[in-house]
Design an enzyme around this catalytic site. Structure first.
Site: not given
Ligand code: TNX
Length: 533
Positions: A190, A263, A330
């Site tokens: 990440d 990420h 994301e």
């Molecule tokens: C979203 S849900 C993310 C994570 C974060 C999390 C915190 C997802 C696939 N990605 O990178 O840690 O929210 O709740």
């Protein structure tokens, strides 16, 4: 209804009952079918006999019993007479199902057609024994025929935001095995770090595995404060292999996740030429919640695709899992919009927008994985463009997204933020140990049904199962992870295993009190209780 773990009465009952044996009524997750045989309890005996296919599971059971009771049973192959028998029974259709029969005539026979079935049966057997040794070890005379409601029963763990030692990963795998889960989703990369040794791109470890410092408190706190301490680490290939072997004995499949094309800050910190700004020196992220706030995406450069093919091949060679997780969540479009090279690439490939580029990345990597005979899982955002139907969609959004995916013909693993994000509070009280936000109560987890009500029965088979996600921004130590997952993980195990008509929340709370709270203590694991706050 609130459960009251510190209420004295259940403990007294438990002590009394356990001088003989444990009650089958307390088993978690509750079995599909169970019949008391009305005979005397059956002694555990001194031997574990087994069909050769289950040799490793016989040793696993021996070690479990030794840990718990300090007594080592002999593992003897199929020779010998008394004791436990682990028996291969090909007539049991589902390799995760098992039959356990304890009777005066037969002794204790555990039968299954696969390793996972035997492991599941072992968890039931353990719960038929007393938690502490108080005289002769025996189990009640019962016949249990048991099988899972869903094929995918998973727990995720983010080892990036905080890094956890191999010993804890093994303990976590033991938690999964106990609860009859079958999949461990290992979130290995990440923005804040790269946590697996790579032979092909060593800077991922030299640079990408370390961050200069870590945010203190919530990422929305103003002003932001940092701890000034270098933090990081990664699992060596030897450690990964050790964990894989440990998981295999317990019938747990490990799905590694390498999260791209967003990420990816740890990647571009290591190799800036893969970013939209190759002239920039990126630092591994030190804060949380990077989406649309800081550049963390890969650029679609030729060297990026060489990188992805090489890295995913290395991962595919190391992990036996049929499925590899490619992330895809994301992915901010901001940095691609600003980058002329990326825009040029999109035009040239006929990609109509950045969502299509996001899908292009995922499809391309799915192709690299297919070269190694692997299938792909991605977070639901990978559907933003036109995605191949073989890719399994892991849905962290609402039911609506899951329904849309199932209707389009995708297979779906449910992991909705509500209620399956275990980084959200389980306490409604202010002053609980810091969590990200939100409230996912034990009851909501217990009552969760992976199959959205609006799906027709013919479409419901698209739902493979579910998983809870454990993002560790606010979990710096194993004890905090334990506190966040227990007892919610126990509730999820029953939501995924037990036939829906056999679920009963009040009864479950009783079993949490009488079977699980003492067991969390036995494991030396933290857990949340309303009464204990
Ligand atoms: C979203 S849900 C993310 C994570 C974060 C999390 C915190 C997802 C696939 N990605 O990178 O840690 O929210 O709740």
């Amino acid at each position: 209804m609130r459960y009251r773990p510190h209420h004295i009465l259940p403990f007294l009952c438990l002590l009394f009952v356990q001088t003989l044996f444990a009650q089958p009524e307390l088993i978690i997750p509750r079995p599909a079918s169970m019949t008391a045989l009305g005979e005397d309890p059956v002694p555990l005996g001194k031997e574990i006999r087994y069909d050769t296919a289950f040799a490793a599971q016989a040793a696993y059971l021996r070690d479990l019993l030794k840990q718990q009771f300090g007594e080592e049973l002999a593992t003897t192959g199929m020779a010998g007479k008394a004791g436990i028998r682990l028996s291969m029974d090909p007539s049991i259709k589902n390799p995760e199902a098992y039959r356990l029969e304890a009777s005066g005539k037969q002794g204790i026979v555990l039968a299954a057609s696969g390793i996972k079935g035997i492991v599941n049966g072992i968890q039931t057997l353990i719960q038929l024994l007393p938690m502490n040794r108080t005289g002769m070890l025996q189990v009640p005379a019962v016949r249990i025929e048991d099988y899972p409601r869903f094929a995918y029963r998973g727990m995720h763990l983010d080892v990036v935001r905080h890094f956890f030692p191999v010993d804890y990963i093994k303990k976590y795998i033991d938690y999964l095995a106990f609860h009859k889960f079958n999949s461990f989703h290992w979130h290995l990369t990440d923005d804040q770090g790269w946590r697996i040794e790579m032979k092909s791109y060593p800077r991922l470890n030299e640079i990408g595995s370390w961050r200069e410092e870590t945010l203190i408190g919530h990422f929305k706190d103003e002003p932001a404060r940092y701890d000034g301490t270098r933090y990081g680490g990664y699992y060596t290939r030897e450690e990964i292999k050790d964990v894989l072997a440990y998981a295999a004995v317990r019938g747990i499949n490990i799905i590694p996740e390498i999260d791209i094309p967003g990420h990816s800050r740890a990647i571009i910190a290591s190799y800036p030429e893969l970013s939209t700004r190759p002239d920039t020196t990126w630092k591994v992220a030190t804060t949380w919640g990077m989406y649309n706030r800081q550049n963390n995406v890969l650029a679609p450069r030729p060297e990026t695709f060489v990188f992805l093919r090489t890295v995913f091949h290395e991962i595919a060679d190391l992990f036996p899992s049929e499925y590899i997780h490619v992330g895809g969540d994301e992915c901010s479009k901001l940095w691609w919009k600003q980058d002329p090279f990326t825009q040029q690439f999109m035009k040239q490939k006929g990609l109509k927008n950045e969502a299509a580029l996001q899908t292009y990345f995922i499809e391309t990597v799915a192709g690299y994985l297919a070269e190694k005979n692997k299938k792909t899982i991605g977070w639901h955002e990978v559907m933003e463009g036109e995605l191949d139907k073989n890719t399994v969609v892991m849905n962290w959004a609402t039911e609506k997204t899951a329904v849309a995916a199932a209707k389009k013909g995708y297979r779906v693993i449910m992991t909705p933020g509500k209620p399956l994000y275990f980084d959200h509070y389980q306490s409604s009280q202010p002053g609980d140990s810091l969590a990200i936000h939100g409230y996912n109560s034990l009851e909501a987890v217990y009552r969760f049904d992976p199959v959205p009500a609006s799906l027709k029965p013919s479409e419901a088979s698209a739902i493979l199962g579910a998983q809870a996600n454990v993002w560790t921004e606010y979990m710096a130590y194993p004890s905090k992870v334990d506190y966040m997952i227990f007892p919610r993980m126990t509730a999820l195990s029953e939501a995924l295993w037990t036939p829906a008509d056999k679920k009963d929340y009040d009864d479950f709370l009783e079993r949490i009190n009488r079977n699980m709270i003492p067991r969390y203590r036995l494991w030396n694991s933290s857990y949340y209780t309303e009464a204990g706050r």
